[in-house]
Design a protein around this motif. Structure first.
Motif, short mmCIF file in Angstrom:
data_model
loop_
_atom_site.label_atom_id
_atom_site.label_comp_id
_atom_site.label_asym_id
_atom_site.label_seq_id
_atom_site.Cartn_x
_atom_site.Cartn_y
_atom_site.Cartn_z
N PHE A 247 102.54 42.89 58.18
CA PHE A 247 102.33 44.23 57.54
C PHE A 247 100.87 44.02 56.67
CE2 PHE A 247 106.56 45.34 58.56
CZ PHE A 247 106.48 46.47 59.20
N ASN A 248 100.83 42.76 56.20
CA ASN A 248 99.37 42.45 55.56
C ASN A 248 98.41 42.84 56.40
OD1 ASN A 248 100.52 42.19 52.79
ND2 ASN A 248 100.36 39.71 53.10
N GLN A 249 98.43 42.14 57.52
CA GLN A 249 97.42 42.03 58.51
C GLN A 249 97.30 43.57 59.33
OE1 GLN A 249 97.75 37.48 59.96
NE2 GLN A 249 99.46 38.89 60.65
N LEU A 250 98.25 44.30 59.33
CA LEU A 250 98.32 45.61 60.00
C LEU A 250 97.32 46.50 58.94
CD1 LEU A 250 101.57 46.28 61.47
CD2 LEU A 250 99.42 45.51 62.59
N MET A 251 97.73 46.13 57.36
CA MET A 251 96.98 46.97 56.53
C MET A 251 95.44 46.82 56.60
SD MET A 251 99.34 46.32 53.13
CE MET A 251 97.95 46.29 52.06
N VAL A 252 94.98 45.67 57.22
CA VAL A 252 93.51 45.52 57.34
C VAL A 252 92.83 46.33 58.29
CG1 VAL A 252 91.72 44.03 57.99
CG2 VAL A 252 93.90 42.97 56.72
N LEU A 253 93.41 46.78 59.39
CA LEU A 253 92.85 47.52 60.49
C LEU A 253 92.26 48.91 59.97
CD1 LEU A 253 95.61 46.68 63.23
CD2 LEU A 253 93.29 45.37 62.76
N PRO A 254 93.22 49.96 59.23
CA PRO A 254 92.65 51.05 59.01
C PRO A 254 91.68 50.72 57.55
CG PRO A 254 94.87 50.93 58.18
CD PRO A 254 94.59 49.74 59.16
N ASN A 255 91.83 49.92 56.89
CA ASN A 255 90.99 49.79 55.76
C ASN A 255 89.39 49.35 56.03
OD1 ASN A 255 90.67 49.42 52.60
ND2 ASN A 255 90.44 47.36 53.34
N VAL A 256 89.64 48.48 56.93
CA VAL A 256 88.35 47.90 57.29
C VAL A 256 87.58 49.01 58.20
CG1 VAL A 256 87.03 46.28 58.95
CG2 VAL A 256 88.69 45.30 57.45
N LEU A 257 88.31 49.57 59.27
CA LEU A 257 87.36 50.89 60.02
C LEU A 257 86.87 51.63 58.83
CD1 LEU A 257 90.06 51.56 62.73
CD2 LEU A 257 88.02 50.75 63.03
N ALA A 258 87.73 52.14 57.77
CA ALA A 258 87.01 53.05 56.96
C ALA A 258 85.74 52.60 56.09
CB ALA A 258 88.29 53.42 55.85
N LEU A 259 85.91 51.23 55.75
CA LEU A 259 84.78 50.59 55.07
C LEU A 259 83.72 50.52 55.87
CD1 LEU A 259 86.58 47.28 53.48
CD2 LEU A 259 86.06 49.61 52.30
N LEU A 260 83.81 50.37 57.11
CA LEU A 260 82.47 50.25 57.77
C LEU A 260 82.04 51.77 58.17
CD1 LEU A 260 83.67 47.60 60.44
CD2 LEU A 260 82.14 47.35 58.69
N ALA A 261 82.89 52.64 58.32
CA ALA A 261 82.44 54.07 58.46
C ALA A 261 81.72 54.60 57.29
CB ALA A 261 83.40 54.85 58.77
N LEU A 262 81.86 54.18 56.12
CA LEU A 262 81.37 54.46 54.71
C LEU A 262 80.42 53.56 54.15
CD1 LEU A 262 84.51 56.08 53.30
CD2 LEU A 262 83.05 57.36 54.30
N ALA A 263 79.87 52.82 54.92
CA ALA A 263 78.97 51.77 54.72
C ALA A 263 77.95 52.48 53.81
CB ALA A 263 78.39 50.73 55.73
N SER A 264 77.24 53.43 54.34
CA SER A 264 76.20 54.11 53.87
C SER A 264 76.36 54.62 52.25
CB SER A 264 75.77 55.24 54.51
OG SER A 264 76.79 56.39 54.39
N MET A 265 77.70 54.82 51.92
CA MET A 265 78.22 55.16 50.53
C MET A 265 78.27 53.80 49.62
SD MET A 265 81.23 57.91 50.78
CE MET A 265 81.45 57.98 49.14
N VAL A 266 78.32 52.67 50.04
CA VAL A 266 78.46 51.44 49.45
C VAL A 266 77.04 51.13 49.30
CG1 VAL A 266 79.05 48.92 49.43
CG2 VAL A 266 80.73 50.87 50.49
N THR A 267 76.19 50.99 50.29
CA THR A 267 74.73 50.32 50.27
C THR A 267 73.87 51.41 49.52
OG1 THR A 267 74.28 51.45 52.46
CG2 THR A 267 74.89 49.24 52.14
N GLY A 268 74.38 52.52 49.33
CA GLY A 268 73.47 53.57 48.52
C GLY A 268 73.84 53.62 46.96
N THR A 269 74.82 52.76 46.87
CA THR A 269 75.47 52.51 45.43
C THR A 269 74.23 52.13 44.61
OG1 THR A 269 77.48 52.10 45.96
CG2 THR A 269 77.00 51.65 43.70
N ARG A 270 73.74 52.93 43.30
CA ARG A 270 72.74 52.60 42.40
C ARG A 270 73.32 51.18 41.54
NH1 ARG A 270 71.71 53.26 37.24
NH2 ARG A 270 73.57 54.72 36.72
N GLU A 271 72.42 50.62 41.73
CA GLU A 271 72.56 48.99 40.63
C GLU A 271 71.58 49.07 39.37
OE1 GLU A 271 71.90 45.64 43.20
OE2 GLU A 271 73.18 46.50 44.65
N LYS A 272 72.02 48.29 38.51
CA LYS A 272 71.41 48.09 37.49
C LYS A 272 70.06 47.29 37.41
CE LYS A 272 75.00 48.37 34.16
NZ LYS A 272 75.81 47.91 32.91
#
Length: 454
Positions: free
Chosen positions: A429-454
């Motif tokens: 189940f740990n490994q099954l959790m990875v599947l939907p989590n990683v899909l969402a991370l990749l789909a929202l990559a622009s929200m991550v890379t668009g984060t303002r840094e100091k």
């Protein structure tokens, strides 16, 4: 039970040997490149955020947690049996080289967990009463605002409730029961009652009581373990260079110590590193974003760099200490495992044997039991919180009460039952959790890379 165990082991074999290797390394590499290796560029910033204003008394927050409380809640989940028994199991099965692959997973995982924490902050929900809810189910729904997203979020929620809220806590309490019983001679069922009762007291107090416990317990338990490990390494200082060399050599030539052909041995070493690395640092699994979502910070980037420090402490500090202890005593210098597996050595007693070779069996059993008690118990209370958040997402407040009662029962049962099947199911189940989590991370990559840094 044997038939079920074999089926689960087969599923885990394919998940860890193929799917997880691609997903975790691929996702970590992707975010490393997209963020211009944020784990390197912003590592100093993260350390300053964590240790610059270090306080073990963050105080009760009106809503949410302080950044440090969120980190200690996350580290409490990360630093558990995976850092002692999990690391020992990886070394025993995959050889000392499995630790090298754990390091690789952790390095790229620092970029992944940065993305998780940033998205958890950006997609969290603040209720009318000021309470904060966040985690993968919320950014999964953001990534896929349709029926598919609803299914993925539900799938993730069910997987994390089973993996961490129930079976994962059984693994942790089982480790507490076995080690404390061996060290103190107390029946495991008595230990189970005590652990379940203390856990129930913390559960009843809610997130603020949990945060108050973790912000004090995590630094103390880490210092105790690291000081004990450093004393052992000083006693075995002449074997430390050989120990480090073995980790690197057997990462690429594992067949020399675990047998079989090069292809089989290398696959075993890598898969053990991936599987146990995931269980240890949880980067990409989607568990710790629940804690980071609650942090009161000025910008999501701030909690992202703090989250990276959690993976660093978990793997490069605590887990590496376990590896150096075990390899320097049981493998280096013609140790009992220098030529491969030895009778009577298992993942559950390797740490005690390692410490016992220097401090004697009585002192080592007690020391490992105390450390594992702190590690595993802190994981239990954090994992329960993560499960509770997802129960509330699926079933509302009424479901939380039932979940809490069942969780306490599972904690007690775990202390008394053999854990082979439970370990395997937790891995599944740990490994099954990875599947939907990683899909969402990749789909929202622009929200991550668009984060303002100091």
């Amino acid at each position: 039970m044997e038939a079920v165990l074999k089926v689960v082991q087969t599923i885990n074999l394919y998940l860890s040997d193929y799917i997880l290797v691609v997903l975790l390394i691929g996702c970590g590499l992707f975010f490393s490149i997209k963020t211009r290796f944020v784990q390197v560029r912003c590592f100093g910033e993260g350390m300053k955020q964590v240790f610059g204003k270090l306080s073990l008394k963050g105080g009760r927050q009106e809503n949410g947690l302080t950044s440090f409380q969120a980190l200690t809640t996350a580290i409490a989940a990360q630093v558990g049996t995976g850092n002692i028994i999990g690391a020992c199991g990886a070394i025993l099965t995959g050889g000392p080289g499995a630790i090298f692959w754990m390091w690789i997973i952790a390095f790229f995982g620092m970029a992944t967990i940065y993305a998780e924490a940033v998205l958890a902050q950006k997609t969290r929900h603040v209720e009318a009463d000021g309470s904060i809810h966040g985690g993968p189910v919320y950014y999964i729904r953001k990534a896929f605002p349709n029926a598919f997203g609803k299914f993925l979020a539900g799938f993730f929620a069910v997987a994390i409730i089973l993996a961490l809220g129930f079976m994962g806590c059984m693994v942790q309490s089982n480790s507490i029961g076995e080690t404390c019983s061996n060290a103190l001679g107390i029946p495991t069922w008595i230990i189970g009652i005590i652990v379940a009762a203390v856990a129930a007291f913390i559960f009843i107090g809610g997130i603020q009581r949990l945060a108050s416990v973790t912000e004090k317990l995590v630094p103390i338990m880490a210092v105790i373990y690291l000081v004990g490990g450093l004393v052992l390494l000083i006693c075995r200082i002449q074997y430390v260079p050989e120990t480090i060399a073995m980790i690197f050599r057997y990462a690429f030539q594992p067949q020399a110590i675990i047998g079989g052909g090069l292809g089989y041995a290398l696959k075993t070493a890598i898969s053990q590193g991936v599987k146990r690395g995931l269980f240890s640092n949880e980067a990409g699994m989607g568990s710790t974003p629940h804690a980071h979502a609650m942090a009161n910070v000025a910008a999501p980037h701030e909690q992202g760099v703090v989250a990276m420090v959690g993976v660093f402490i978990d793997t490069f500090v605590v887990l590496t200490m376990t590896a150096l202890i075990v390899v320097s005593t049981l493998y280096a210098g013609n140790g009992v495992l220098a030529s491969g597996a030895a009778e009577g050595v298992s993942r559950t007693n390797m740490a005690q044997l390692a410490f016992g070779s220097v401090f004697g069996s009585t002192a080592s059993n007690l020391f490992v039991a105390v450390c594992l008690l702190f590690f595993a118990f802190s994981t239990i209370i954090s994992w329960n919180l993560f499960g509770r958040i997802n129960v509330k997402y699926l079933f509302g407040d009424k479901g939380v009460k039932i979940y809490s009662v069942l969780a306490v029962i599972f904690i007690f049962l775990g202390s008394c039952l053999s854990n082979d099947l439970v370990w395997e199911l937790t891995d599944t189940f740990n490994q099954l959790m990875v599947l939907p989590n990683v899909l969402a991370l990749l789909a929202l990559a622009s929200m991550v890379t668009g984060t303002r840094e100091k």
